[in-house]
Design a protein around this motif. Structure first.
Motif, PDB file in Angstrom:
ATOM      1  N   LYS A  28       0.841  -1.207   0.000  1.00 24.35           N
ATOM      2  CA  LYS A  28       0.000   0.000   0.000  1.00 24.35           C
ATOM      3  C   LYS A  28       0.873   1.253   0.000  1.00 24.35           C
ATOM      4  N   ASP A  29       1.884   1.272   0.849  1.00 22.87           N
ATOM      5  CA  ASP A  29       2.772   2.444   0.866  1.00 22.87           C
ATOM      6  C   ASP A  29       3.618   2.527  -0.412  1.00 22.87           C
ATOM      7  N   LEU A  30       3.956   1.401  -0.999  1.00 25.30           N
ATOM      8  CA  LEU A  30       4.661   1.454  -2.287  1.00 25.30           C
ATOM      9  C   LEU A  30       3.756   2.057  -3.372  1.00 25.30           C
ATOM     10  N   ALA A  31       2.479   1.723  -3.333  1.00 26.73           N
ATOM     11  CA  ALA A  31       1.540   2.316  -4.303  1.00 26.73           C
ATOM     12  C   ALA A  31       1.406   3.823  -4.049  1.00 26.73           C
ATOM     13  N   ILE A  32       1.407   4.215  -2.773  1.00 30.56           N
ATOM     14  CA  ILE A  32       1.407   5.657  -2.461  1.00 30.56           C
ATOM     15  C   ILE A  32       2.680   6.295  -3.023  1.00 30.56           C
TER      16      ILE A  32
ATOM     17  N   LEU B  42      -3.418   2.988  -6.894  1.00 32.22           N
ATOM     18  CA  LEU B  42      -3.585   3.278  -5.462  1.00 32.22           C
ATOM     19  C   LEU B  42      -5.015   3.001  -5.001  1.00 32.22           C
ATOM     20  N   GLU B  43      -5.968   3.230  -5.899  1.00 34.52           N
ATOM     21  CA  GLU B  43      -7.375   3.008  -5.528  1.00 34.52           C
ATOM     22  C   GLU B  43      -7.641   1.561  -5.119  1.00 34.52           C
ATOM     23  N   VAL B  44      -6.853   0.622  -5.674  1.00 33.11           N
ATOM     24  CA  VAL B  44      -7.030  -0.785  -5.317  1.00 33.11           C
ATOM     25  C   VAL B  44      -6.821  -0.995  -3.806  1.00 33.11           C
ATOM     26  N   PHE B  45      -6.051  -0.100  -3.186  1.00 36.34           N
ATOM     27  CA  PHE B  45      -5.729  -0.233  -1.755  1.00 36.34           C
ATOM     28  C   PHE B  45      -6.619   0.625  -0.848  1.00 36.34           C
TER      29      PHE B  45
END
Lengths: 110, 110, 110, 110
Positions: A28-32, B42-45
Motif C-alpha cells: 500500500k505504501d509502495l503504491a502511495i 492506489l485506488e485498489v488499496f
C-alpha cells in the motif's frame, strides 16, 4: 543486454535491503510512493507548455516512478515484461483499431 | 530475453501508432496519464489493509503505469535501464547506508 | 448564509455516519481519497485543451475533492476558514509581491 | 461568519491578482495543481501509521488543496456550497443507506 528487468529489479531490491527499508515497503505504501513520484514528475510540467519542461528533471523523476514500480512488482513476483504485454493484449480488445483510431475517447464511450 | 525494454517500448509505440494516438501524446499529457494510472493503482488499496487488495487488479494497474512510463521515456529517447541505474547512484549519495539504515526519513532530515 | 463551512461539514459527516463509514475513514485513507478524487478531476482534462473539458464533470469531481477535504479537516477539528487564511499569510511571506510578480517559479528559485 | 466561502475565494483571488499569476491559472493547470497539493498532503502519511503523521503539516497541505480548489471553482463561477450539497444528493442515490451501510464497496459493486 540480457535480463535488463531482472538486473534492474535486483539493483533496487539490493538498495532497499542495504538500508533495511523493507520494513516500510508494504504494497500500500509502495503504491502511495509511485503516486507521489508521479506527482513530482507532473510538477515539472506545471504552469508550462510541454516543451518548456526541463528534460534533466523529467529523466530523474521518471526514474523514481519506475524504481518504485519495480519494487512493487517485485513484492508480488510480477514479471514486468509479461504483465505489460498481457495488458497490451487486453487494451487491444478494449480499443480495437477500427473504433479507436484517431479518437481520445475512453473505451466505454467509443 | 534480449532487449526486453526495447521490445516493450516498441510494442507500446506500435500500439499507439496503429491507433493514431501520437497526436494526443505530448509529454505533459503523458505525465498526467502516468499520474492518473498511479491513482488507479492506489485506488485498489483504498480503505483496505495492504494484504486485502486484489492482486489481479494491482497487476493490471501497475502495467498501465509502466505502459505510459515507457511512452514518455520513448518521447525523450531515454534509456530506461540507464536512467534507473543513474538514479540509484544519486540516491546512494543522498541516502548513504550508514545514515539511512532503518530510517524512513527524507534525505534532508537525516 | 451563516456558517457555510460548518453546515457543509455537518452534512458530509452525517452522510458518513448514516452509512457507518467512519470505520474506514482514518486520516491516511482520507488523504488517499482526496488524491484519487483530484486524479478524477484531472482526468476530465486529459488529452484536452483546458476549454474542451466538460464543465458539468469538473463540477462534480471538484465537489468530491472538497467533500473529502471537509471530512479530513473534521477529523482534526481544523477550522477551514482559519487554516486557508493562515496559509495565505505564510504564502505571502514565501512569495512577496515584489519578487513573485509575474513569475511561475517556486519560492526557493525566486 | 457570513459568506465564509466568498470571503475565502476573494482572498485567494486577490493573492493571485497581486502577483499577476492569473496568466498561469488556466483550469487544466489548476487541476494539476490540486492533484500535486493532494500528493503533498498524502506524503505526510507515507511509510507511517495514520496517527504518526504530523498534524501541523497536514493542516498546511490541506489548506493548499483547498486554496487551489477555491481558485478552480472561481474560474467557473461555481458556488462551492451548492456543488457540494448537490453532490451529496447524487451520492445519496448512488449509495442508499440500506445498501451501503457498513460497506466500503463502490456503488457499482453494491
Amino acid at each position: 543486454m540480457e535480463n535488463e528487468l531482472k538486473t534492474l529489479t535486483d539493483a533496487v531490491n539490493q538498495f532497499t535491503e542495504e538500508r533495511d527499508w523493507d520494513q516500510f515497503h508494504n504494497p500500500k505504501d509502495l503504491a502511495i510512493a509511485i503516486s507521489l513520484e508521479a506527482a513530482e514528475l507532473l510538477e515539472v510540467f506545471l504552469w508550462k507548455k510541454p516543451e518548456e519542461a526541463k528534460v534533466e528533471k523529467i529523466k530523474e523523476e521518471l526514474a523514481d516512478v519506475i524504481n518504485y514500480a519495480l519494487l512493487l512488482a517485485s513484492k508480488y513476483d510480477f514479471d514486468i515484461y509479461q504483465i505489460v504485454m498481457e495488458k497490451l493484449r487486453r487494451n487491444a480488445e478494449k480499443y480495437p483499431v477500427e473504433k479507436a483510431k484517431g479518437s481520445a475517447k475512453k473505451y466505454n464511450e467509443l
